[in-house]
Scaffold this motif. Structure first.
Motif, PDB file in Angstrom:
ATOM      1  N   VAL A  20      54.053  50.162  61.840  1.00 31.14           N
ATOM      2  CA  VAL A  20      52.767  49.655  61.350  1.00 31.14           C
ATOM      3  C   VAL A  20      52.967  48.851  60.066  1.00 31.14           C
ATOM      4  N   ILE A  23      54.164  45.475  60.976  1.00 31.68           N
ATOM      5  CA  ILE A  23      53.062  44.668  61.507  1.00 31.68           C
ATOM      6  C   ILE A  23      52.249  44.086  60.354  1.00 31.68           C
ATOM      7  N   HIS A  24      51.940  44.920  59.375  1.00 29.92           N
ATOM      8  CA  HIS A  24      51.154  44.439  58.242  1.00 29.92           C
ATOM      9  C   HIS A  24      51.905  43.384  57.434  1.00 29.92           C
ATOM     10  N   THR A  27      51.869  40.094  59.672  1.00 29.95           N
ATOM     11  CA  THR A  27      50.547  39.498  59.886  1.00 29.95           C
ATOM     12  C   THR A  27      49.949  39.013  58.568  1.00 29.95           C
ATOM     13  N   ASP A  41      47.195  38.789  66.245  1.00 35.00           N
ATOM     14  CA  ASP A  41      47.328  39.797  67.295  1.00 35.00           C
ATOM     15  C   ASP A  41      48.622  39.595  68.076  1.00 35.00           C
ATOM     16  N   ALA A  44      51.487  40.984  66.058  1.00 36.47           N
ATOM     17  CA  ALA A  44      51.519  42.450  66.112  1.00 36.47           C
ATOM     18  C   ALA A  44      52.120  42.936  67.427  1.00 36.47           C
ATOM     19  N   PRO A  55      51.374  50.211  71.611  1.00 39.96           N
ATOM     20  CA  PRO A  55      50.126  50.025  70.868  1.00 39.96           C
ATOM     21  C   PRO A  55      49.186  51.206  71.100  1.00 39.96           C
ATOM     22  N   THR A  66      45.498  44.282  70.314  1.00 40.69           N
ATOM     23  CA  THR A  66      46.532  45.138  69.723  1.00 40.69           C
ATOM     24  C   THR A  66      46.146  45.611  68.335  1.00 40.69           C
ATOM     25  N   ILE A  67      45.448  44.766  67.564  1.00 39.72           N
ATOM     26  CA  ILE A  67      45.001  45.115  66.221  1.00 39.72           C
ATOM     27  C   ILE A  67      43.520  44.778  66.084  1.00 39.72           C
ATOM     28  N   ALA A  95      45.922  48.272  62.050  1.00 37.64           N
ATOM     29  CA  ALA A  95      46.991  48.289  63.051  1.00 37.64           C
ATOM     30  C   ALA A  95      47.470  49.709  63.296  1.00 37.64           C
TER      31      ALA A  95
END
Length: 277
Positions: A20, A23-24, A27, A41, A44, A55, A66-67, A95
């Motif tokens: 996670v 991902i952050h 993104t 998305d 992610a 996910p 996904t997010i 996320a």
């Protein structure tokens, strides 16, 4: 019933939490003027595939992405689409990930481009710092309400914005997390004395703590897509979240790259050892 996790299970959640966090990171870097929320998305989804994680948002209750990407007056659960980001927007990215059947969930707020007034910058800061105040209250022997009180107290002690108030969203809050994404107990971001003190915090408990604040009303409504949540008065909002495990050695912020060490040290809290270090 509140699910208590073993150290091995917390290690799986930590692995999910690091996915996670990645991902952050990616993104947030991509959340620039001209990018669409669908672009984020896709990023992610790529991170999840690269890390061999699953996910936990996609398909949850029929959620189609996904997010969650929530822009400006969207508080939570915004659906990524062809919406193009512009300078001055405020965006929350929520996320999650599953590793070996164990979940992690977190949200950040991103100020897109330039041109943000001091009020928006402060809104995001207050929301994030109230989250860390709540995490610092996640100590063995405390009760659930102590986390809620810490979040609310931090917010109420801040100077009022130009709009005249911070609205602590009432209809959504934090939650237990573990073998499922949303579990007992429900965690308010304010103290409701009618609900009592809640369960005592004990090692093995994992919570997703997630303050959501607007520059106006705490009231929200859901759009016709049955997901997108907006503030009733159109004021803009911020959302920050971390998944946190309470261990015998103290809290471990599962979705922070450093486990929460830097932020919690400033609050006088020692972070538990990272099981993946």
């Amino acid at each position: 019933m509140v699910e208590l996790k073993t150290p091995e299970q917390i290690a799986h959640m930590r692995a999910a939490g690091l996915v996670v966090a990645e991902i952050h990171r990616r993104t947030a870097e991509a959340a620039v003027p001209g990018a669409s929320t669908k672009d984020l998305d896709d990023i992610a989804a790529a991170v999840l595939a690269e890390r061999g994680a699953k996910p936990n948002f996609l398909g949850y209750g029929g959620f189609p992405a996904t997010i969650c990407t929530s822009v400006n007056d969207v508080v939570v659960h915004g659906i990524p689409d062809r919406t193009v980001l512009a300078s001055g927007d405020i965006l929350s990215i929520d996320a999650g990930a599953i590793v070996n059947g164990w979940h992690a969930d977190a949200a950040i707020t991103v100020l897109v481009g330039e041109g943000h007034g001091a009020e928006l910058v402060e809104l995001s800061r207050v929301t994030e710092e109230s989250l860390w105040a709540g995490i610092a209250a996640m100590r063995k022997g405390n009760r659930l309400v102590d986390v809620s009180r810490a979040v609310e107290t931090y917010i109420r002690r801040q100077p009022l914005p130009v709009s005249g108030k911070y609205g602590i969203v009432e209809q959504y809050g934090g939650h237990g997390i573990g073998s499922e994404m949303h579990m007992d107990p429900h965690l308010l971001n304010y103290v409701d004395r009618r609900r009592g003190r809640g369960p005592r915090l004990v090692p093995g408990m994992c919570l997703a703590i997630e303050p959501m604040i607007t520059l106006g009303t705490p009231k929200t409504h859901v759009l016709a897509d049955e997901w997108t949540v907006k503030s009733n008065d159109g004021t803009w909002s911020s959302h920050w979240e971390h998944s946190v495990a309470l261990t015998e050695e103290g809290p471990l912020v599962l979705t922070a790259p450093d486990g929460g060490r830097e932020k919690l040290a400033a609050l006088g809290v020692t972070v538990a050892p990272d099981p993946l270090a």
